[in-house]
Design an enzyme around this catalytic site. Structure first.
Site, PDB file in Angstrom:
ATOM      1  N   HIS A  18       0.840  -1.206   0.000  1.00 26.61           N
ATOM      2  CA  HIS A  18       0.000   0.000   0.000  1.00 26.61           C
ATOM      3  C   HIS A  18       0.878   1.260   0.000  1.00 26.61           C
ATOM      4  O   HIS A  18       0.620   2.214  -0.731  1.00 26.61           O
ATOM      5  CB  HIS A  18      -0.869   0.070   1.262  1.00 26.61           C
ATOM      6  CG  HIS A  18      -1.933  -0.969   1.372  1.00 26.61           C
ATOM      7  ND1 HIS A  18      -2.076  -1.772   2.475  1.00 26.61           N
ATOM      8  CD2 HIS A  18      -2.935  -1.329   0.532  1.00 26.61           C
ATOM      9  CE1 HIS A  18      -3.117  -2.571   2.317  1.00 26.61           C
ATOM     10  NE2 HIS A  18      -3.650  -2.325   1.134  1.00 26.61           N
ATOM     11  N   LYS A  42     -16.116  -7.105   5.066  1.00 29.45           N
ATOM     12  CA  LYS A  42     -15.002  -7.745   5.771  1.00 29.45           C
ATOM     13  C   LYS A  42     -15.102  -7.478   7.270  1.00 29.45           C
ATOM     14  O   LYS A  42     -15.622  -6.461   7.691  1.00 29.45           O
ATOM     15  CB  LYS A  42     -13.673  -7.180   5.256  1.00 29.45           C
ATOM     16  CG  LYS A  42     -13.398  -7.496   3.806  1.00 29.45           C
ATOM     17  CD  LYS A  42     -12.170  -6.747   3.339  1.00 29.45           C
ATOM     18  CE  LYS A  42     -11.938  -6.953   1.850  1.00 29.45           C
ATOM     19  NZ  LYS A  42     -10.884  -6.101   1.318  1.00 29.45           N
ATOM     20  N   ARG A  91      -1.706  -5.896  -8.294  1.00 29.48           N
ATOM     21  CA  ARG A  91      -0.635  -6.832  -7.921  1.00 29.48           C
ATOM     22  C   ARG A  91      -0.442  -7.897  -8.980  1.00 29.48           C
ATOM     23  O   ARG A  91       0.625  -8.127  -9.481  1.00 29.48           O
ATOM     24  CB  ARG A  91      -0.966  -7.513  -6.583  1.00 29.48           C
ATOM     25  CG  ARG A  91      -0.781  -6.619  -5.417  1.00 29.48           C
ATOM     26  CD  ARG A  91      -1.434  -7.172  -4.199  1.00 29.48           C
ATOM     27  NE  ARG A  91      -2.882  -7.073  -4.313  1.00 29.48           N
ATOM     28  CZ  ARG A  91      -3.712  -7.252  -3.326  1.00 29.48           C
ATOM     29  NH1 ARG A  91      -3.261  -7.592  -2.145  1.00 29.48           N
ATOM     30  NH2 ARG A  91      -5.002  -7.117  -3.493  1.00 29.48           N
TER      31      ARG A  91
HETATM   32  P1  ADP Z   1      -9.773  -3.173  -0.793  1.00 21.78           P
HETATM   33  O1  ADP Z   1     -10.607  -3.856   0.229  1.00 21.78           O
HETATM   34  O2  ADP Z   1     -10.386  -1.912  -1.322  1.00 21.78           O
HETATM   35  O3  ADP Z   1      -9.223  -4.051  -1.884  1.00 21.78           O
HETATM   36  P2  ADP Z   1      -7.107  -3.131   0.296  1.00 21.78           P
HETATM   37  O4  ADP Z   1      -6.676  -2.454   1.528  1.00 21.78           O
HETATM   38  O5  ADP Z   1      -6.993  -4.606   0.221  1.00 21.78           O
HETATM   39  O6  ADP Z   1      -8.573  -2.630   0.058  1.00 21.78           O
HETATM   40  O7  ADP Z   1      -6.327  -2.505  -0.941  1.00 21.78           O
HETATM   41  C1  ADP Z   1      -6.355  -1.139  -1.221  1.00 21.78           C
HETATM   42  C2  ADP Z   1      -5.640  -0.874  -2.531  1.00 21.78           C
HETATM   43  O8  ADP Z   1      -4.261  -1.215  -2.406  1.00 21.78           O
HETATM   44  C3  ADP Z   1      -6.159  -1.690  -3.699  1.00 21.78           C
HETATM   45  O9  ADP Z   1      -6.051  -0.911  -4.867  1.00 21.78           O
HETATM   46  C4  ADP Z   1      -5.215  -2.858  -3.774  1.00 21.78           C
HETATM   47  O10 ADP Z   1      -5.136  -3.385  -5.093  1.00 21.78           O
HETATM   48  C5  ADP Z   1      -3.916  -2.168  -3.389  1.00 21.78           C
HETATM   49  N1  ADP Z   1      -2.952  -3.094  -2.820  1.00 21.78           N
HETATM   50  C6  ADP Z   1      -3.092  -3.942  -1.796  1.00 21.78           C
HETATM   51  N2  ADP Z   1      -1.952  -4.633  -1.568  1.00 21.78           N
HETATM   52  C7  ADP Z   1      -1.072  -4.194  -2.494  1.00 21.78           C
HETATM   53  C8  ADP Z   1       0.279  -4.526  -2.825  1.00 21.78           C
HETATM   54  N3  ADP Z   1       0.946  -5.470  -2.181  1.00 21.78           N
HETATM   55  N4  ADP Z   1       0.851  -3.864  -3.837  1.00 21.78           N
HETATM   56  C9  ADP Z   1       0.162  -2.932  -4.517  1.00 21.78           C
HETATM   57  N5  ADP Z   1      -1.090  -2.576  -4.276  1.00 21.78           N
HETATM   58  C10 ADP Z   1      -1.700  -3.202  -3.288  1.00 21.78           C
END
Ligand code: ADP
Length: 161
Positions: A18, A42, A91
């Site tokens: 993130h 979630k 990803r």
């Molecule tokens: P959501 O529930 O909206 O998917 P997340 O917190 O899982 O929320 O992810 C928020 C954003 O960060 C999304 O765009 C996700 O694709 C991106 N993201 C999550 N993990 C990674 C990572 N390891 N590398 C790049 N982007 C990521």
């Protein structure tokens, strides 16, 4: 016109993946709003306030990054802060279908707000908040996956340290 970008997500908790996306968005857009979205089905480990405090701590070196939260529709939040761009991280191919669905829906709701995708660094392509929580729960080493503040917060949650 100042281009405001929103980086939305659950951030439960924020990972280095993130952070990489936020950092790169902050280099391109004059103002980046990281929005902790509180409307998913979630069952989060951290409260919205805890998630915001962690994001705030690890992004303090970026003066153009603002931390916020929303429990409504992302597009309504983006409109309310006059953002014209949504930034999401990609990803792997497995993210694509889900992201395409959300992006298409958001475009239908408001065509004037664009979604931009940033591809993660290779070393974070497997990284998710869920996998970090799974490893932390069983005491595994997560020091390369999350900032130290987050590592500590996870230890406190799972070990009551
Ligand atoms: P959501 O529930 O909206 O998917 P997340 O917190 O899982 O929320 O992810 C928020 C954003 O960060 C999304 O765009 C996700 O694709 C991106 N993201 C999550 N993990 C990674 C990572 N390891 N590398 C790049 N982007 C990521």
């Amino acid at each position: 016109m100042t281009k405001i970008a929103v980086v939305p997500g659950s951030f439960d908790p924020i990972t280095n993946g993130h952070l990489d996306i936020i950092e790169r968005a902050a280099k391109v857009f004059p103002e980046v709003r990281v929005a902790v979205m509180n409307n998913s089905s979630k069952n989060p480990l951290f409260t919205v306030e805890e998630r915001m405090a962690l994001i705030s701590a690890v992004t303090s070196k970026f003066p153009n990054v603002i931390i916020d939260s929303s429990s409504g529709l992302l597009i309504d939040y983006a409109r309310s802060v006059k953002a014209s761009v949504i930034v999401r991280g990609l990803r792997a191919i497995s993210d694509f279908e889900y992201e395409m669905q959300i992006t298409s829906m958001n475009r239908m709701l408001d065509e004037s707000i664009e979604t931009f995708f940033v591809m993660t660094k290779n070393q974070y392509s497997f990284l998710s908040s869920s996998i970090v929580k799974e490893v932390a729960r069983y005491g595994g080493d997560i020091s390369l996956l999350v900032p130290p503040e987050v590592e500590k917060a996870l230890q406190e949650k799972y070990e009551g340290k």
